[in-house]
Every structure is written in C-alpha cells, then in structure tokens.
Design a protein around this motif. Structure first.
Motif, mmCIF file in Angstrom:
data_model
loop_
_atom_site.group_PDB
_atom_site.id
_atom_site.type_symbol
_atom_site.label_atom_id
_atom_site.label_comp_id
_atom_site.label_asym_id
_atom_site.label_seq_id
_atom_site.Cartn_x
_atom_site.Cartn_y
_atom_site.Cartn_z
ATOM 1 N N LEU A 152 -47.190 34.278 90.531
ATOM 2 C CA LEU A 152 -46.892 32.859 90.300
ATOM 3 C C LEU A 152 -47.892 31.982 91.047
ATOM 4 C CD1 LEU A 152 -42.988 32.733 90.552
ATOM 5 C CD2 LEU A 152 -44.373 32.582 88.483
ATOM 6 N N SER A 153 -48.125 32.307 92.298
ATOM 7 C CA SER A 153 -49.066 31.528 93.110
ATOM 8 C C SER A 153 -50.492 31.634 92.585
ATOM 9 C CB SER A 153 -49.016 31.998 94.563
ATOM 10 O OG SER A 153 -47.805 31.612 95.151
ATOM 11 N N TYR A 154 -50.844 32.788 92.063
ATOM 12 C CA TYR A 154 -52.184 32.988 91.507
ATOM 13 C C TYR A 154 -52.455 31.989 90.377
ATOM 14 C CZ TYR A 154 -56.020 35.417 89.081
ATOM 15 O OH TYR A 154 -57.204 35.738 88.467
ATOM 16 N N PHE A 155 -51.490 31.843 89.480
ATOM 17 C CA PHE A 155 -51.670 30.902 88.371
ATOM 18 C C PHE A 155 -51.631 29.453 88.838
ATOM 19 C CE2 PHE A 155 -50.803 34.528 85.558
ATOM 20 C CZ PHE A 155 -51.793 34.319 84.615
ATOM 21 N N VAL A 156 -50.786 29.152 89.824
ATOM 22 C CA VAL A 156 -50.756 27.795 90.370
ATOM 23 C C VAL A 156 -52.106 27.481 91.006
ATOM 24 C CG1 VAL A 156 -49.733 26.322 92.153
ATOM 25 C CG2 VAL A 156 -48.257 27.722 90.675
ATOM 26 N N HIS A 157 -52.636 28.429 91.762
ATOM 27 C CA HIS A 157 -53.947 28.243 92.393
ATOM 28 C C HIS A 157 -55.037 28.074 91.325
ATOM 29 C CE1 HIS A 157 -57.314 28.675 95.116
ATOM 30 N NE2 HIS A 157 -57.781 29.620 94.336
ATOM 31 N N ALA A 158 -55.005 28.901 90.311
ATOM 32 C CA ALA A 158 -56.023 28.818 89.247
ATOM 33 C C ALA A 158 -55.962 27.454 88.557
ATOM 34 C CB ALA A 158 -55.817 29.936 88.228
ATOM 35 N N ARG A 159 -54.774 26.961 88.295
ATOM 36 C CA ARG A 159 -54.623 25.665 87.644
ATOM 37 C C ARG A 159 -55.106 24.531 88.541
ATOM 38 N NH1 ARG A 159 -51.201 21.653 87.584
ATOM 39 N NH2 ARG A 159 -49.806 22.675 89.020
ATOM 40 N N SER A 160 -54.936 24.694 89.843
ATOM 41 C CA SER A 160 -55.320 23.618 90.760
ATOM 42 C C SER A 160 -56.839 23.456 90.868
ATOM 43 C CB SER A 160 -54.712 23.856 92.153
ATOM 44 O OG SER A 160 -55.391 24.874 92.850
ATOM 45 N N ARG A 161 -57.586 24.388 90.329
ATOM 46 C CA ARG A 161 -59.057 24.273 90.359
ATOM 47 C C ARG A 161 -59.544 23.054 89.581
ATOM 48 N NH1 ARG A 161 -59.994 30.521 88.835
ATOM 49 N NH2 ARG A 161 -59.199 31.384 90.773
ATOM 50 N N TRP A 162 -58.721 22.565 88.662
ATOM 51 C CA TRP A 162 -59.102 21.417 87.839
ATOM 52 C C TRP A 162 -58.453 20.121 88.324
ATOM 53 C CZ3 TRP A 162 -58.205 26.238 85.800
ATOM 54 C CH2 TRP A 162 -59.323 26.841 85.247
ATOM 55 N N GLY A 163 -57.978 20.111 89.535
ATOM 56 C CA GLY A 163 -57.348 18.920 90.103
ATOM 57 C C GLY A 163 -57.324 19.055 91.606
ATOM 58 N N THR A 164 -56.297 18.521 92.193
ATOM 59 C CA THR A 164 -56.115 18.647 93.634
ATOM 60 C C THR A 164 -55.760 20.095 93.951
ATOM 61 O OG1 THR A 164 -55.245 16.407 93.679
ATOM 62 C CG2 THR A 164 -54.843 17.771 95.615
ATOM 63 N N VAL A 165 -56.471 20.670 94.898
ATOM 64 C CA VAL A 165 -56.236 22.064 95.254
ATOM 65 C C VAL A 165 -54.892 22.203 95.954
ATOM 66 C CG1 VAL A 165 -57.091 24.021 96.603
ATOM 67 C CG2 VAL A 165 -58.700 22.544 95.406
ATOM 68 N N ALA A 166 -54.118 23.142 95.499
ATOM 69 C CA ALA A 166 -52.813 23.402 96.092
ATOM 70 C C ALA A 166 -52.972 24.198 97.381
ATOM 71 C CB ALA A 166 -51.943 24.177 95.106
ATOM 72 N N GLU A 167 -52.155 23.863 98.377
ATOM 73 C CA GLU A 167 -52.079 24.630 99.618
ATOM 74 C C GLU A 167 -50.863 25.533 99.475
ATOM 75 O OE1 GLU A 167 -50.866 23.779 104.192
ATOM 76 O OE2 GLU A 167 -52.093 22.259 103.208
ATOM 77 N N ILE A 168 -51.101 26.841 99.337
ATOM 78 C CA ILE A 168 -50.031 27.769 98.978
ATOM 79 C C ILE A 168 -49.665 28.678 100.143
ATOM 80 C CG2 ILE A 168 -49.357 29.640 97.418
ATOM 81 C CD1 ILE A 168 -51.360 28.426 95.388
ATOM 82 N N THR A 169 -48.355 28.815 100.377
ATOM 83 C CA THR A 169 -47.817 29.755 101.351
ATOM 84 C C THR A 169 -46.915 30.724 100.601
ATOM 85 O OG1 THR A 169 -47.867 28.116 103.119
ATOM 86 C CG2 THR A 169 -46.411 30.007 103.430
ATOM 87 N N CYS A 170 -47.158 32.011 100.763
ATOM 88 C CA CYS A 170 -46.368 33.053 100.093
ATOM 89 C C CYS A 170 -45.513 33.774 101.128
ATOM 90 C CB CYS A 170 -47.282 34.053 99.408
ATOM 91 S SG CYS A 170 -48.256 33.354 98.068
ATOM 92 N N ILE A 171 -44.223 33.860 100.855
ATOM 93 C CA ILE A 171 -43.281 34.576 101.719
ATOM 94 C C ILE A 171 -42.841 35.825 100.963
ATOM 95 C CG2 ILE A 171 -41.123 34.472 103.018
ATOM 96 C CD1 ILE A 171 -43.204 32.315 103.855
#
Length: 194
Positions: free
Chosen positions: A119-138
C-alpha cells in the motif's frame, strides 16, 4: 475471545482523514507451532514456489530496480515461510493496492499492519507527481519489515505491534501526528504480543 480493540484512532488523526483498505490483511508474526495442532505453511503451486524463490534471490541484492521491486511485490508469498492463517495475515493484492493509492492524500502517512509495504509503495509512487508523502510503516513481523525496507527504503519502518501503539508512537515517533492512516488489518481474532 480475546481483548477488545484499543481505543481508536490508534494515533491522533482527524476522523475525516482515515483511509481504510478492508479485505485481506497483513501484519502479524507467524504463529509458533504449539504442539497442539501443527499447521503447515501455505500450499504453493510449483510455479508459485519458483517465483517466490526468484523473489528471495532478488532480495539478496543491495539495490533493486523498480521492475525487481514489482516482481517481489507480486511474487513474494507471505505464506511460504509463515503460518499466516493463524495470524490473519494476507497481503493486499497488487492491483487493489494500486487502486487504493488514488484515495490517499499526501503529507504524513502511517501504514498500520504494513506487511511488506505494498500500500505504501503505491502511495509513494503516486506522490512522485505531487507533494512527496512522508511514510511510516508499522509491522509486527520482523521478516516482513526486512523485506519492506528493501522494497520501500524511502519509508520509515518500525517493527512493532499496532496494539502497543502508545509505546512506539511515543518512543519511536515522538508523538508526531499523521495526516492519513492506511492499512489492511488482519482478519479474525488476533493475539496481542505480551
């Protein structure tokens, strides 16, 4: 039947900012063999075993290409070495994870029960075209965290039980607030650590 779930949200979030991906979940340690009733690992086809072995070989590399990451996400099988049925841990399907990322905003994002981080991988990939997401995985399963760090090194990975959130939220994250929470929680009755 186990303890009731902790008070939600697990971390302070505004209620309108919580995304959920109901369905198959990921995120718990493989159950130990108790002697009462040993359960075998998942039964994989010959083709699935071969693809999983190839994914494991890819994970030995220091750096992975995007194509290699895609292959691992699609072929590394959570049940190959872990008894996930007892833990309720099943990874989010690749296509569903890609569709899900469309509904998640940017900013600080926490992925609860992250598995290997699809899930985070796709969120990160999508954020490449906008504001970069800061992701924390638990994630509770240390092997999943190890694999996740290879596949999404841009995220902060914390090996912890989501039910012990007060500890890791305070100790590991310093009480930081998140803009969005995502996750694919485990099914069924879940044993808590400790």
């Amino acid at each position: 039947a186990g303890d009731p779930p902790p008070d939600f949200p697990l971390v302070p979030l505004s209620p309108d900012r919580i995304a959920d991906c109901s369905g198959t979940g990921a995120g718990l340690l493989p159950a130990a063999r108790t002697g009462k009733r040993d359960r075998p690992m998942a039964k994989l086809t010959k083709q699935q075993r071969k693809a999983h072995a190839e994914a494991e070989a890819i994970l030995t590399k220091d750096r992975l290409t995007e194509d290699e990451k895609d292959f691992v996400f699609q072929n590394w099988h959570e049940g190959a070495n872990h008894i996930n049925g007892e833990a309720g841990a099943f990874f989010t399907p690749w296509d569903l994870a890609g569709d899900f990322a469309v509904d998640v905003g940017n900013g600080r994002i926490i992925d609860l029960c992250a598995g290997i981080g699809v899930l985070s991988y796709f969120v990160h990939a999508r954020s490449r075209w906008g504001t970069v997401a800061e992701i924390t995985c638990i994630e509770r399963n240390p092997r999943y965290v190890e694999v996740g760090r290879k596949l999404l090194p841009e995220a902060r990975w914390i090996n912890a039980d989501v039910f012990a959130w007060r500890e890791w939220w305070r100790d590991e994250l310093g009480g930081v607030m998140f803009d969005h929470a995502i996750g694919n929680p485990p099914f069924g009755t879940v044993k808590r650590a400790g």
